[in-house]
Write an enzyme that holds these catalytic residues in place. Structure first.
Site, PDB file in Angstrom:
ATOM      1  N   ASN A 142       0.849  -1.203   0.000  1.00  5.58           N
ATOM      2  CA  ASN A 142       0.000   0.000   0.000  1.00  5.58           C
ATOM      3  C   ASN A 142       0.879   1.245   0.000  1.00  5.58           C
ATOM      4  O   ASN A 142       2.101   1.145  -0.028  1.00  5.58           O
ATOM      5  CB  ASN A 142      -0.949  -0.028   1.203  1.00  5.58           C
ATOM      6  CG  ASN A 142      -0.184  -0.080   2.508  1.00  5.58           C
ATOM      7  OD1 ASN A 142       0.578   0.814   2.836  1.00  5.58           O
ATOM      8  ND2 ASN A 142      -0.365  -1.168   3.250  1.00  5.58           N
ATOM      9  N   ASP A 168      -4.273  -6.244   5.291  1.00  7.66           N
ATOM     10  CA  ASP A 168      -5.280  -7.058   5.972  1.00  7.66           C
ATOM     11  C   ASP A 168      -5.286  -8.498   5.454  1.00  7.66           C
ATOM     12  O   ASP A 168      -5.643  -9.418   6.171  1.00  7.66           O
ATOM     13  CB  ASP A 168      -6.672  -6.444   5.766  1.00  7.66           C
ATOM     14  CG  ASP A 168      -6.810  -5.125   6.520  1.00  7.66           C
ATOM     15  OD1 ASP A 168      -6.238  -5.033   7.623  1.00  7.66           O
ATOM     16  OD2 ASP A 168      -7.448  -4.201   5.995  1.00  7.66           O
ATOM     17  N   LYS A 190     -13.090   0.922  15.965  1.00  3.71           N
ATOM     18  CA  LYS A 190     -11.787   0.228  16.090  1.00  3.71           C
ATOM     19  C   LYS A 190     -11.239   0.306  17.502  1.00  3.71           C
ATOM     20  O   LYS A 190     -10.655  -0.649  18.004  1.00  3.71           O
ATOM     21  CB  LYS A 190     -10.772   0.857  15.139  1.00  3.71           C
ATOM     22  CG  LYS A 190     -10.803   0.213  13.800  1.00  3.71           C
ATOM     23  CD  LYS A 190      -9.903   0.872  12.827  1.00  3.71           C
ATOM     24  CE  LYS A 190     -10.491   0.596  11.464  1.00  3.71           C
ATOM     25  NZ  LYS A 190      -9.874   1.340  10.414  1.00  3.71           N
TER      26      LYS A 190
HETATM   27  O1  C5P Z   1      -8.347  -2.340  11.034  1.00  2.00           O
HETATM   28  P1  C5P Z   1      -7.426  -1.297  10.528  1.00  2.00           P
HETATM   29  O2  C5P Z   1      -6.356  -1.826   9.640  1.00  2.00           O
HETATM   30  O3  C5P Z   1      -8.063  -0.113   9.895  1.00  2.00           O
HETATM   31  O4  C5P Z   1      -6.742  -0.745  11.879  1.00  2.00           O
HETATM   32  C1  C5P Z   1      -5.751   0.190  11.889  1.00  2.00           C
HETATM   33  C2  C5P Z   1      -4.910   0.064  13.115  1.00  2.00           C
HETATM   34  O5  C5P Z   1      -4.635  -1.295  13.432  1.00  2.00           O
HETATM   35  C3  C5P Z   1      -3.564   0.697  12.912  1.00  2.00           C
HETATM   36  O6  C5P Z   1      -3.126   1.166  14.165  1.00  2.00           O
HETATM   37  C4  C5P Z   1      -2.737  -0.469  12.404  1.00  2.00           C
HETATM   38  O7  C5P Z   1      -1.353  -0.265  12.639  1.00  2.00           O
HETATM   39  C5  C5P Z   1      -3.278  -1.632  13.199  1.00  2.00           C
HETATM   40  N1  C5P Z   1      -3.266  -2.914  12.482  1.00  2.00           N
HETATM   41  C6  C5P Z   1      -2.435  -3.926  12.907  1.00  2.00           C
HETATM   42  N2  C5P Z   1      -2.450  -5.145  12.281  1.00  2.00           N
HETATM   43  C7  C5P Z   1      -3.282  -5.368  11.244  1.00  2.00           C
HETATM   44  C8  C5P Z   1      -4.143  -4.337  10.791  1.00  2.00           C
HETATM   45  C9  C5P Z   1      -4.096  -3.134  11.439  1.00  2.00           C
HETATM   46  O8  C5P Z   1      -1.644  -3.712  13.843  1.00  2.00           O
HETATM   47  N3  C5P Z   1      -3.293  -6.541  10.634  1.00  2.00           N
END
Ligand code: C5P
Length: 402
Positions: free
Chosen positions: A210, A278, A339
């Site tokens: 990304n 993700d 979140k």
């Molecule tokens: O769910 P989302 O990706 O939007 O969440 C963002 C937050 O979660 C950020 O702080 C990101 O660093 C963390 N995150 C993580 N591991 C993942 C996905 C997101 O630590 N697999």
């Protein structure tokens, strides 16, 4: 160690005999790693030439508020926003008076009103002028508003008097400037920060990733180290130098990032600024995947969920104070609040990545921090370095309350 590495300092020079020491000050600030832009008042140019300061700072000197050429290069508001610190040395009695009144009739005084950076003043004047109640009242008023006063020192003066009013020496001023960034807010605290994107391999030559540049996470690591923390920065692939006093662990995939974070536990504070993928391809091909020559069909990749690093660490028995980021393109605060709850966080930092001036890959950011009571605190758009320092100060205050 360079205590001012990459710090952007606007050095304002007022019209006093101590202005000759400002030339040395530019060198001392640069020795400490700072980038310096010099702004001179009209009177300052009677004492020392702009050419001297241009040669020492490596950049043209700014002096005119209404100069179209200078404004086209870097406008006064841009310069005010560029600064991490505005240091005025020497600050004359007249400058202190004008600043106390909020006058903006030249470039330097306008900058002080316009900047969101800390402002430090190194007064320099005759001892009787410094002792005068008007000057004392102005200095007190400015200090009460949060401007920092460096000195003055006492001693023999250019005019032959002896007393308070001498500008501090260049070395001391450079050290005091560095102290502005090192406030001990997280002394002794172990901080783990994730930064950058992750790369999820498809085959030996291809991957999914990304637009994260890592700038926000790196700025946070630098600010946390300056605040006295022991910092481990777990970073995906980025092109950024490691901040001083920070232990960096390079990783590629989300699973690597989780393993590196688990190895760095326990810690007191976790800030997850990484843009973790993700999903990852279920299978990584061992050889480069080839097009099917006999078919125009597209390629279907089956993806599986990656572990959530932040949620995993925030669920541990030895859970640190946990701060996440919510980079969203819509319904920013709703998604961020969700979140915060779902990942069991203490704070979440919401930023709007649909706005091209902030967020992914840009120099600036603007954020809203949401806590468990859903109280919101917003920080206006500014450089990621300044946002990082504001955020670290905010988190440190909450961490000490918890
Ligand atoms: O769910 P989302 O990706 O939007 O969440 C963002 C937050 O979660 C950020 O702080 C990101 O660093 C963390 N995150 C993580 N591991 C993942 C996905 C997101 O630590 N697999």
């Amino acid at each position: 160690m360079q205590r001012l590495q990459r710090k952007r300092i606007v050095l304002g020079i007022g019209g006093g005999i101590a202005a000759y020491k400002s030339a040395e000050l530019v060198r001392r600030l640069r020795d400490q790693g700072a980038e310096v832009r010099v702004v001179m008042t009209r009177a300052a140019r009677e004492f020392i030439t702009p050419l001297t300061l241009q040669a020492l700072s490596g950049h043209p000197v700014f002096h005119d508020l209404l100069d179209p050429a200078a404004e086209a290069a870097m406008g006064h508001i841009e310069l005010a926003r560029w600064a991490d610190l505005v240091l005025i040395a020497p600050a004359t009695a007249d400058l202190l008076a004008r600043l106390a009144q909020g006058v903006a009739d030249d470039l330097l005084t306008t900058l002080v009103l316009a900047t969101d950076a800390p402002v430090a003043l190194a007064p320099a004047m005759n001892q009787a002028m410094w002792r005068d109640p008007a000057t004392q009242a102005n200095a007190e008023l400015l200090a009460a508003r949060g401007l920092r006063l460096f000195g003055p020192a006492a001693g023999s003066q250019a005019c032959g008097d002896v007393g308070p009013g001498r500008m501090l020496e260049a070395d001391e001023l450079a050290q005091r400037a560095a102290d502005c960034f090192e406030r001990g807010l997280l002394t002794g605290c172990r901080v783990l920060i994730t930064a950058g994107p992750t790369q999820e391999s498809i085959d030996p030559v291809r991957y999914i990733t990304n637009h994260s540049s890592g700038k926000m996470g790196f700025a946070l690591a630098e600010a946390a180290a300056e605040a006295g923390a022991v910092v481990t920065l777990v970073s995906g692939p980025v092109h950024l130098p490691t901040p001083q006093r920070v232990t960096r662990v390079n990783v590629v995939s989300a699973r690597d990032m989780l393993a590196a974070c688990e190895a760095a536990m326990p810690c007191d504070l976790l800030i997850a600024a990484a843009a973790v993928a993700d999903y990852r391809p279920e299978v990584i091909a061992t050889q480069k995947m080839k097009k099917d020559p006999g078919s125009d069909d597209g390629l279907q990749l089956r993806m599986v969920r990656n572990p959530d690093i932040l949620a995993t660490l925030a669920a541990r028995a030895d859970r640190p104070f946990s701060v996440g980021f919510a980079a969203e393109t819509e319904k920013l605060l709703d998604y961020a609040a969700r979140k915060l709850r779902d990942k069991n966080l203490d704070l979440i930092v919401a930023n709007d990545v649909a706005n091209p001036g902030i967020g992914f890959n840009s120099e600036d950011n603007a954020i809203t921090i949401i806590d468990r009571q859903l109280t919101q605190n917003s920080f206006a758009q500014t450089s990621k370095g300044k946002i990082a320092r504001q955020l670290i100060a905010f988190i440190a205050a909450r961490l000490h309350q918890s």
